[in-house]
Scaffold this motif. Sequence first.
Motif, PDB file in Angstrom:
ATOM      1  N   ALA A   1       0.773  -1.128  -0.015  1.00 15.91           N
ATOM      2  CA  ALA A   1      -0.095   0.014   0.036  1.00 15.91           C
ATOM      3  C   ALA A   1       0.936   1.186  -0.164  1.00 15.91           C
ATOM      4  CB  ALA A   1      -1.024  -0.048   1.241  1.00 15.91           C
ATOM      5  N   ALA A   2       1.850   1.457   0.899  1.00 20.60           N
ATOM      6  CA  ALA A   2       2.849   2.572   0.771  1.00 20.60           C
ATOM      7  C   ALA A   2       3.339   2.773  -0.753  1.00 20.60           C
ATOM      8  CB  ALA A   2       4.153   2.117   1.822  1.00 20.60           C
ATOM      9  N   GLY A   3       3.683   1.468  -1.296  1.00 18.81           N
ATOM     10  CA  GLY A   3       4.348   1.798  -2.913  1.00 18.81           C
ATOM     11  C   GLY A   3       3.235   2.243  -3.706  1.00 18.81           C
TER      12      GLY A   3
ATOM     13  N   ALA B   1       2.482   6.828  -5.642  1.00 19.14           N
ATOM     14  CA  ALA B   1       1.995   7.303  -6.990  1.00 19.14           C
ATOM     15  C   ALA B   1       0.836   8.117  -6.803  1.00 19.14           C
ATOM     16  CB  ALA B   1       1.944   6.081  -7.729  1.00 19.14           C
ATOM     17  N   GLY B   2       0.160   8.236  -5.686  1.00 17.04           N
ATOM     18  CA  GLY B   2      -1.098   8.975  -5.451  1.00 17.04           C
ATOM     19  C   GLY B   2      -2.264   7.825  -5.531  1.00 17.04           C
ATOM     20  N   PRO B   3      -3.300   8.260  -5.077  1.00 17.76           N
ATOM     21  CA  PRO B   3      -4.476   7.619  -4.830  1.00 17.76           C
ATOM     22  C   PRO B   3      -4.546   6.679  -6.217  1.00 17.76           C
ATOM     23  CG  PRO B   3      -5.113   9.653  -4.332  1.00 17.76           C
ATOM     24  CD  PRO B   3      -3.710   9.805  -4.931  1.00 17.76           C
TER      25      PRO B   3
ATOM     26  N   ASP C   1      -1.475   3.692 -15.661  1.00 13.66           N
ATOM     27  CA  ASP C   1      -1.188   4.875 -15.044  1.00 13.66           C
ATOM     28  C   ASP C   1       0.001   4.527 -13.926  1.00 13.66           C
ATOM     29  OD1 ASP C   1      -3.104   6.522 -16.477  1.00 13.66           O
ATOM     30  OD2 ASP C   1      -4.543   5.003 -15.317  1.00 13.66           O
ATOM     31  N   VAL C   2      -0.160   3.451 -13.447  1.00 17.89           N
ATOM     32  CA  VAL C   2       0.803   3.114 -12.465  1.00 17.89           C
ATOM     33  C   VAL C   2       1.406   1.746 -12.360  1.00 17.89           C
ATOM     34  CG1 VAL C   2       1.264   2.819  -9.565  1.00 17.89           C
ATOM     35  CG2 VAL C   2      -0.281   4.589 -10.470  1.00 17.89           C
ATOM     36  N   ALA C   3       2.752   1.547 -12.399  1.00 25.22           N
ATOM     37  CA  ALA C   3       3.308   0.462 -12.425  1.00 25.22           C
ATOM     38  C   ALA C   3       4.459   0.122 -11.027  1.00 25.22           C
ATOM     39  CB  ALA C   3       4.293   0.079 -13.589  1.00 25.22           C
ATOM     40  N   LEU C   4       3.664  -0.951 -10.420  1.00 22.92           N
ATOM     41  CA  LEU C   4       4.451  -1.031  -9.102  1.00 22.92           C
ATOM     42  C   LEU C   4       5.443  -2.333  -9.210  1.00 22.92           C
ATOM     43  CD1 LEU C   4       4.342  -0.235  -6.031  1.00 22.92           C
ATOM     44  CD2 LEU C   4       2.834  -2.040  -5.862  1.00 22.92           C
TER      45      LEU C   4
ATOM     46  N   THR D   1       7.314   9.871 -13.630  1.00 23.99           N
ATOM     47  CA  THR D   1       7.616   9.669 -12.246  1.00 23.99           C
ATOM     48  C   THR D   1       8.452   8.426 -11.890  1.00 23.99           C
ATOM     49  OG1 THR D   1       6.191  11.420 -11.749  1.00 23.99           O
ATOM     50  CG2 THR D   1       7.381  10.276  -9.927  1.00 23.99           C
ATOM     51  N   LEU D   2       9.660   8.537 -11.307  1.00 24.64           N
ATOM     52  CA  LEU D   2      10.312   7.259 -10.774  1.00 24.64           C
ATOM     53  C   LEU D   2      10.186   7.401  -9.436  1.00 24.64           C
ATOM     54  CD1 LEU D   2      11.492   4.612 -11.424  1.00 24.64           C
ATOM     55  CD2 LEU D   2      13.484   5.747 -11.596  1.00 24.64           C
ATOM     56  N   ARG D   3       9.682   6.445  -8.557  1.00 28.33           N
ATOM     57  CA  ARG D   3       9.731   6.683  -7.070  1.00 28.33           C
ATOM     58  C   ARG D   3      10.413   5.383  -6.466  1.00 28.33           C
ATOM     59  NH1 ARG D   3       6.343  10.183  -4.307  1.00 28.33           N
ATOM     60  NH2 ARG D   3       7.356   9.343  -2.628  1.00 28.33           N
ATOM     61  N   GLY D   4      10.975   5.539  -5.314  1.00 24.09           N
ATOM     62  CA  GLY D   4      11.163   4.252  -4.644  1.00 24.09           C
ATOM     63  C   GLY D   4      10.388   4.283  -3.294  1.00 24.09           C
ATOM     64  N   SER D   5      10.030   3.260  -3.038  1.00 23.35           N
ATOM     65  CA  SER D   5       9.195   3.096  -1.580  1.00 23.35           C
ATOM     66  C   SER D   5       9.768   1.785  -0.716  1.00 23.35           C
ATOM     67  CB  SER D   5       7.699   3.036  -1.720  1.00 23.35           C
ATOM     68  OG  SER D   5       6.945   2.886  -0.821  1.00 23.35           O
TER      69      SER D   5
END
Length: 323
Positions: free
Chosen positions: A134-136, A140-142, A213-216, A264-268
């Motif tokens: 869930a944190a990941g 990326a937003g809701p 839209d989001v890839a985890l 956007t590239l994010r780390g979680s």
Amino acid sequence: MLVEVLAAHLPAYTKMVVKGNRGGLPVPLTLGPACIARVIDVAPDVFHVAPGDVVVDTALLDAGGGDEILVGWVGLGGSGAGSERTARIRTVWHDGVFAERALCAKETLVKLPGAENYPDLARLSFLPWLCIAAAGLHAAGPPAGRDVAVIGGTGQLGGAAVLTALAEGAATVTAVGRNTDALNRLGELGPRVRTHRLTGDRATDAAGIGPVDVALDALGATPTADATMAAYDSLRGRGTLVLIGGVRQDLAIPYGDLMRRRLTLRGSWMSDDQTVTTVWNLIRSGLLDLSALEPLTVGLGDPAAALELAERTTGLGFVTLVP
């Protein structure tokens, strides 16, 4: 704080941890990164939980300034290399929760209001992994109303991400992996779930995954970064790739493409108390249904057999230790 361990998830890679293949441990120690527990006793300066409360131990001990450890497990926050400070923290807090009782730092415990009435603690022991997923997603937003892909969806962390994305209202969730049986099981979760079996060809996999839209990325150690980069390629404009897994490869991100498509590239890494509370509320309200999970219960009597069993689990199947 002293807790009675009620149920603890035994990750599939625990045998690798024991062998020393996933990083250093402050041995000797009692392993165990997280659990559902009942508080037995607290120190005088502890006010957020009380004896009798059911809590989740997240194992994440944050001393501030980027110095974080996972108590009873491998993994360090910040640069991941550790410091003199994290070494001192591990000297004080090193024993985990694969035991009947455990001594836990107050910072690692989050109260679960109403959990004393939850009927299936074995399934609830999967909560920490749901929170990591869930944190990941939240990075990326809701996820509500968006198309989400979970790379490594056939693993346990990936399975947690699929369940969480569905519970939080994703329009579609594409589970991506190589295990056909696990993919089929995920596909049975409902009409919003799509599946894609990785081929190893980046272009083919990108087309099969997206557009999203989001890839985890929840993959474990992989020989190449091709699947992760296929996830990157699958993104729509303004999409986000979030890394939460164990890939040990460098990513060759094309500067111009990232810029022009406004990606956007994010780390979680791990979770926080607020996310734990959010996920627990999803569970207790029935929005996040844990009935799809397939827990296998073991005790403390045969650790070797428990490790072997855990190594064979994947996806929505997992081993839970009930002392």
